[in-house]
Design a protein around this motif. Sequence first.
Motif, PDB file in Angstrom:
ATOM      1  N   THR A  64     -20.700 -20.301  22.987  1.00 25.45           N
ATOM      2  CA  THR A  64     -19.255 -20.424  22.717  1.00 25.45           C
ATOM      3  C   THR A  64     -18.909 -21.883  22.421  1.00 25.45           C
ATOM      4  OG1 THR A  64     -18.919 -18.590  24.237  1.00 25.45           O
ATOM      5  CG2 THR A  64     -16.960 -19.793  23.587  1.00 25.45           C
ATOM      6  N   LYS A  65     -19.595 -22.801  23.126  1.00 24.52           N
ATOM      7  CA  LYS A  65     -19.371 -24.227  22.840  1.00 24.52           C
ATOM      8  C   LYS A  65     -19.844 -24.554  21.420  1.00 24.52           C
ATOM      9  CE  LYS A  65     -19.390 -25.955  27.550  1.00 24.52           C
ATOM     10  NZ  LYS A  65     -20.097 -26.653  28.612  1.00 24.52           N
ATOM     11  N   HIS A  66     -20.956 -23.937  21.038  1.00 27.41           N
ATOM     12  CA  HIS A  66     -21.470 -24.109  19.673  1.00 27.41           C
ATOM     13  C   HIS A  66     -20.447 -23.580  18.664  1.00 27.41           C
ATOM     14  CE1 HIS A  66     -24.567 -22.621  16.497  1.00 27.41           C
ATOM     15  NE2 HIS A  66     -24.096 -23.783  16.151  1.00 27.41           N
ATOM     16  N   LEU A  67     -19.875 -22.421  18.987  1.00 26.66           N
ATOM     17  CA  LEU A  67     -18.861 -21.828  18.108  1.00 26.66           C
ATOM     18  C   LEU A  67     -17.653 -22.758  17.987  1.00 26.66           C
ATOM     19  CD1 LEU A  67     -18.272 -18.957  16.665  1.00 26.66           C
ATOM     20  CD2 LEU A  67     -16.736 -18.588  18.574  1.00 26.66           C
ATOM     21  N   TYR A  68     -17.245 -23.327  19.138  1.00 23.94           N
ATOM     22  CA  TYR A  68     -16.082 -24.224  19.119  1.00 23.94           C
ATOM     23  C   TYR A  68     -16.380 -25.481  18.280  1.00 23.94           C
ATOM     24  CZ  TYR A  68     -12.621 -27.636  20.380  1.00 23.94           C
ATOM     25  OH  TYR A  68     -11.655 -28.597  20.300  1.00 23.94           O
ATOM     26  N   GLU A  69     -17.615 -25.978  18.404  1.00 25.13           N
ATOM     27  CA  GLU A  69     -18.006 -27.163  17.629  1.00 25.13           C
ATOM     28  C   GLU A  69     -17.814 -26.885  16.131  1.00 25.13           C
ATOM     29  OE1 GLU A  69     -21.839 -28.684  19.059  1.00 25.13           O
ATOM     30  OE2 GLU A  69     -22.108 -29.344  16.985  1.00 25.13           O
ATOM     31  N   ASN A  70     -18.274 -25.719  15.702  1.00 23.89           N
ATOM     32  CA  ASN A  70     -18.091 -25.340  14.292  1.00 23.89           C
ATOM     33  C   ASN A  70     -16.607 -25.180  13.961  1.00 23.89           C
ATOM     34  OD1 ASN A  70     -20.821 -25.298  14.089  1.00 23.89           O
ATOM     35  ND2 ASN A  70     -21.049 -23.113  13.747  1.00 23.89           N
ATOM     36  N   ALA A  71     -15.871 -24.547  14.911  1.00 27.76           N
ATOM     37  CA  ALA A  71     -14.435 -24.314  14.687  1.00 27.76           C
ATOM     38  C   ALA A  71     -13.686 -25.642  14.580  1.00 27.76           C
ATOM     39  CB  ALA A  71     -13.867 -23.477  15.833  1.00 27.76           C
ATOM     40  N   PHE A  72     -14.075 -26.604  15.407  1.00 27.89           N
ATOM     41  CA  PHE A  72     -13.462 -27.947  15.375  1.00 27.89           C
ATOM     42  C   PHE A  72     -13.550 -28.501  13.947  1.00 27.89           C
ATOM     43  CE2 PHE A  72     -12.806 -31.905  18.106  1.00 27.89           C
ATOM     44  CZ  PHE A  72     -12.526 -32.731  17.046  1.00 27.89           C
ATOM     45  N   GLY A  73     -14.744 -28.394  13.355  1.00 29.60           N
ATOM     46  CA  GLY A  73     -14.947 -28.891  11.999  1.00 29.60           C
ATOM     47  C   GLY A  73     -14.025 -28.205  11.003  1.00 29.60           C
ATOM     48  N   ILE A  74     -13.885 -26.883  11.154  1.00 31.78           N
ATOM     49  CA  ILE A  74     -13.037 -26.130  10.210  1.00 31.78           C
ATOM     50  C   ILE A  74     -11.561 -26.485  10.402  1.00 31.78           C
ATOM     51  CG2 ILE A  74     -12.322 -23.816   9.461  1.00 31.78           C
ATOM     52  CD1 ILE A  74     -15.039 -22.775  10.425  1.00 31.78           C
ATOM     53  N   ILE A  75     -11.130 -26.535  11.674  1.00 33.46           N
ATOM     54  CA  ILE A  75      -9.715 -26.838  11.940  1.00 33.46           C
ATOM     55  C   ILE A  75      -9.377 -28.238  11.423  1.00 33.46           C
ATOM     56  CG2 ILE A  75      -7.974 -27.167  13.771  1.00 33.46           C
ATOM     57  CD1 ILE A  75      -9.516 -24.949  15.347  1.00 33.46           C
ATOM     58  N   ALA A  76     -10.277 -29.201  11.696  1.00 33.51           N
ATOM     59  CA  ALA A  76     -10.029 -30.577  11.216  1.00 33.51           C
ATOM     60  C   ALA A  76      -9.902 -30.595   9.686  1.00 33.51           C
ATOM     61  CB  ALA A  76     -11.161 -31.491  11.667  1.00 33.51           C
ATOM     62  N   ARG A  77     -10.805 -29.906   9.005  1.00 31.80           N
ATOM     63  CA  ARG A  77     -10.742 -29.857   7.534  1.00 31.80           C
ATOM     64  C   ARG A  77      -9.460 -29.185   7.071  1.00 31.80           C
ATOM     65  NH1 ARG A  77     -16.260 -29.668   8.436  1.00 31.80           N
ATOM     66  NH2 ARG A  77     -17.570 -30.708   6.888  1.00 31.80           N
ATOM     67  N   GLY A  78      -9.098 -28.069   7.762  1.00 23.58           N
ATOM     68  CA  GLY A  78      -7.886 -27.337   7.404  1.00 23.58           C
ATOM     69  C   GLY A  78      -6.637 -28.196   7.547  1.00 23.58           C
ATOM     70  N   LEU A  79      -6.662 -29.121   8.517  1.00 20.44           N
ATOM     71  CA  LEU A  79      -5.507 -30.009   8.735  1.00 20.44           C
ATOM     72  C   LEU A  79      -5.624 -31.276   7.875  1.00 20.44           C
ATOM     73  CD1 LEU A  79      -5.346 -29.809  12.642  1.00 20.44           C
ATOM     74  CD2 LEU A  79      -3.811 -28.686  11.034  1.00 20.44           C
ATOM     75  N   ASN A  80      -6.670 -31.299   7.057  1.00 26.94           N
ATOM     76  CA  ASN A  80      -6.949 -32.445   6.188  1.00 26.94           C
ATOM     77  C   ASN A  80      -7.176 -33.728   6.999  1.00 26.94           C
ATOM     78  OD1 ASN A  80      -7.513 -33.527   3.738  1.00 26.94           O
ATOM     79  ND2 ASN A  80      -5.422 -33.430   2.924  1.00 26.94           N
ATOM     80  N   LEU A  81      -7.956 -33.570   8.071  1.00 25.81           N
ATOM     81  CA  LEU A  81      -8.281 -34.712   8.935  1.00 25.81           C
ATOM     82  C   LEU A  81      -9.789 -34.903   8.961  1.00 25.81           C
ATOM     83  CD1 LEU A  81      -6.069 -33.633  11.956  1.00 25.81           C
ATOM     84  CD2 LEU A  81      -5.534 -35.504  10.411  1.00 25.81           C
ATOM     85  N   LYS A  82     -10.204 -36.139   9.247  1.00 28.26           N
ATOM     86  CA  LYS A  82     -11.642 -36.389   9.370  1.00 28.26           C
ATOM     87  C   LYS A  82     -12.040 -36.243  10.837  1.00 28.26           C
ATOM     88  CE  LYS A  82     -12.109 -39.335   5.351  1.00 28.26           C
ATOM     89  NZ  LYS A  82     -12.028 -40.704   4.861  1.00 28.26           N
ATOM     90  N   LYS A  83     -13.086 -35.442  11.067  1.00 27.56           N
ATOM     91  CA  LYS A  83     -13.532 -35.151  12.437  1.00 27.56           C
ATOM     92  C   LYS A  83     -13.884 -36.438  13.192  1.00 27.56           C
ATOM     93  CE  LYS A  83     -16.902 -32.232  14.787  1.00 27.56           C
ATOM     94  NZ  LYS A  83     -18.041 -31.334  14.641  1.00 27.56           N
ATOM     95  N   LYS A  84     -14.568 -37.348  12.498  1.00 27.54           N
ATOM     96  CA  LYS A  84     -15.004 -38.588  13.184  1.00 27.54           C
ATOM     97  C   LYS A  84     -13.796 -39.434  13.619  1.00 27.54           C
ATOM     98  CE  LYS A  84     -16.092 -41.384   9.041  1.00 27.54           C
ATOM     99  NZ  LYS A  84     -14.962 -42.206   8.847  1.00 27.54           N
ATOM    100  N   ASN A  85     -12.710 -39.360  12.857  1.00 20.77           N
ATOM    101  CA  ASN A  85     -11.503 -40.112  13.246  1.00 20.77           C
ATOM    102  C   ASN A  85     -10.875 -39.517  14.507  1.00 20.77           C
ATOM    103  OD1 ASN A  85     -11.820 -41.727  11.040  1.00 20.77           O
ATOM    104  ND2 ASN A  85     -10.230 -40.734   9.797  1.00 20.77           N
ATOM    105  N   ILE A  86     -10.869 -38.180  14.553  1.00 20.13           N
ATOM    106  CA  ILE A  86     -10.278 -37.521  15.731  1.00 20.13           C
ATOM    107  C   ILE A  86     -11.070 -37.908  16.979  1.00 20.13           C
ATOM    108  CG2 ILE A  86      -9.773 -35.285  16.826  1.00 20.13           C
ATOM    109  CD1 ILE A  86      -9.516 -34.086  14.005  1.00 20.13           C
ATOM    110  N   LEU A  87     -12.391 -37.968  16.841  1.00 20.39           N
ATOM    111  CA  LEU A  87     -13.240 -38.253  18.000  1.00 20.39           C
ATOM    112  C   LEU A  87     -13.268 -39.743  18.360  1.00 20.39           C
ATOM    113  CD1 LEU A  87     -16.267 -35.891  17.276  1.00 20.39           C
ATOM    114  CD2 LEU A  87     -14.325 -35.482  18.767  1.00 20.39           C
ATOM    115  N   SER A  88     -12.716 -40.571  17.490  1.00 18.81           N
ATOM    116  CA  SER A  88     -12.720 -42.012  17.787  1.00 18.81           C
ATOM    117  C   SER A  88     -11.461 -42.373  18.595  1.00 18.81           C
ATOM    118  CB  SER A  88     -12.714 -42.797  16.477  1.00 18.81           C
ATOM    119  OG  SER A  88     -11.449 -42.644  15.855  1.00 18.81           O
ATOM    120  N   SER A  89     -11.296 -43.671  18.851  1.00 13.40           N
ATOM    121  CA  SER A  89     -10.083 -44.083  19.574  1.00 13.40           C
ATOM    122  C   SER A  89      -9.015 -44.594  18.605  1.00 13.40           C
ATOM    123  CB  SER A  89     -10.450 -45.160  20.594  1.00 13.40           C
ATOM    124  OG  SER A  89     -11.100 -46.215  19.924  1.00 13.40           O
TER     125      SER A  89
END
Lengths: 608, 81
Positions: free
Chosen positions: A374-399
Amino acid sequence: MLISSIYKIPIVILLLSGSLFFLGLYPDISTIIGGVALFLIGMEYMEGGFKAFSGSFLEKILEKFTNTTPKAISTGFFTTALVQSSSLVSIIIISFLSAELISLTSAVGVIFGSNIGTTTTAWLVSLFGLKIKISIYAMPMIIVGIFIPMFLKESSWKGIASILIGLGIIFLGIGYMKEGFEILKEGIDLAQYAMSGYAGIFTYVLVGIIATIVIQSSSATMAIIITALATGQIEYTNALALAIGANLGTTVTAVLAALKSNENGKRLAVAHFIFNMTTGIIAIVFIYQLAELVDYIAMIIGIGIKNYTLKLALFHTIFNVIGVIVVSPFIGTLVAFLNKLFVSKKQSKGKSKYLDDSALGLPSTALSAVIMETKHLYENAFGIIARGLNLKKKNILSSMDLDDVVADLYTSDTIDIDDFYNYWIKGIYGEIIDFSTKAQINMAPEYAEELYKLKLANRDIVEAIKGTKHLQKNLLKYTSGRNRYIKEQYDDIRKSLAKLLRNIHTISTSNEEDVIILLLSKSKIHAERDDIIANGTLDRLIRKGLINNQMATSLMNDSDYAYRISQNLIAMAEVLFIDIDSDLKKLHVDMGISDEEAKSIVQKKDHS
Amino acid sequence: MSIKKFIESVKASLNLNKFEQKGKKKAIKRLLQKLESRKEILAKIHKKKLKKKDLKELREEQEIVDLQIKKGKKLLDELDG
């Protein structure tokens, strides 16, 4: 080792039938066979009990104390000696390997240690099974074991009850075996078939191998050897050869069981086979020298020269320890060879990583596999949601400041969320549901409840992606449009969800309970606060004529989607990222902030 | 006496129901300790030096911590009672 209980049931039935068959003609043989059947049934009860009682406890020990080879060997020894079941330890180790919780080197170390641990059965049978009339303790243990579940409903107590019943039945089995051999001695003296020299050693090694393959349990074979030796039905040197045979026979059953297993199961079975073959060859070649060594050590530790059963147990332990000493320096080479022999299939992002049928052996390992997946699924979902919101995943995970995160766009085009969903989510989601359905059969209620919550968490992840898909349509249109007021609102939605994703990431990596509970509460409050219908923003924009009717309708719908995405992700995080064994798991329902409390905090702020 | 009643009376006489409660109480006490120390740290922050946005966040965090401490204490009282 590695013997599935599926294999044991027909053997027990066969033994019981054999016992009935010999009842009239040879009651002594019938008693011995019945004793072996009881011994096996007792082992099954004990294993089942330890599964229920110590599943998560064993998991923790095996996960934490296996980072170096000596630690892995010691842990394998102690856990097997404690639970008296090397197959239970093997099941957990294979599922850990599948879940990437331990390395193959550590797993091989545990299996080596487990081989020494399994020799404690011989010590227990020699020390307690023969010296005292152990069967008199059997009935009280069985009775106590039957009564415990009536008063204590928790699965751990049921596990203890099964262990007691199992031990009681094992004691009865040993008692019957001993009695059978004693009566048999009055009629036939098996010792007359004793053979000396290497011809005798090879013959008895072969008998030990065949007996273990037939009974499918080296512990049961050892119990027979020890009781036969105690009653003088076999000679000491032949008993040593039988013990070597039992050790070799168990690898055949392990290899047979591993044929249906995954690569990890096969790797471990081959490691076990190589270890036992090496140990067996050393023991056969140096059997006389080892027998002298046993005499010497027995004298030092105070075992009488005529106490053959304890000397046999000592021999069993010594040759397994020598095997570990000889093979351990080559673990690295062995692991490299095993990895070459069984190559892992290449993982694709859309395939499950942790769901393996070997994890279904224990409720706790099955649950761990579902959590990891499920954590693996969420990791993939995180990528999709970030893309859908037009955001970069690495920026979200940074400070990075959230205003900058929102300003740095992922793309100027639309991305097809359906494509991502089909490739990254659908397959894994289906596999999780399928695996959970298999896992919940015969699961204790507390595990089944946890599994149900995980299924809901999976659904929440999927719902959050669907919500993002709906949200994305207008998001790209209005964030690149001319009306700055509507752009601001959509950027606020993106900012709010980016913050939530960041908070959930912090929760997923934190062990601090206060941090987790605080971030979950904050996330709930922010979801309420950012709801533009509830906070009056939408009314203000319409009243002042800053957005048109079409924009207002879109914003109202999309704000609702964003609110639901937040709710889905928070609900998922509450289940998935609070460690199942942590104190917080027990307290979260009572200590966490409810939706009503979150709303009231927001309302208070609005009024102040 | 029915079997159920007999089982219940044995459970009561052996204090078996308290097993789970004890674990829960310990967990609450540990969490309360952490929350109290967080509250102290938040109280020591110089509010005048903070920007408006940060001050708002600080107040929000203080409010949540207060609420959770209150809930924890209430839960502890219920378990003691």
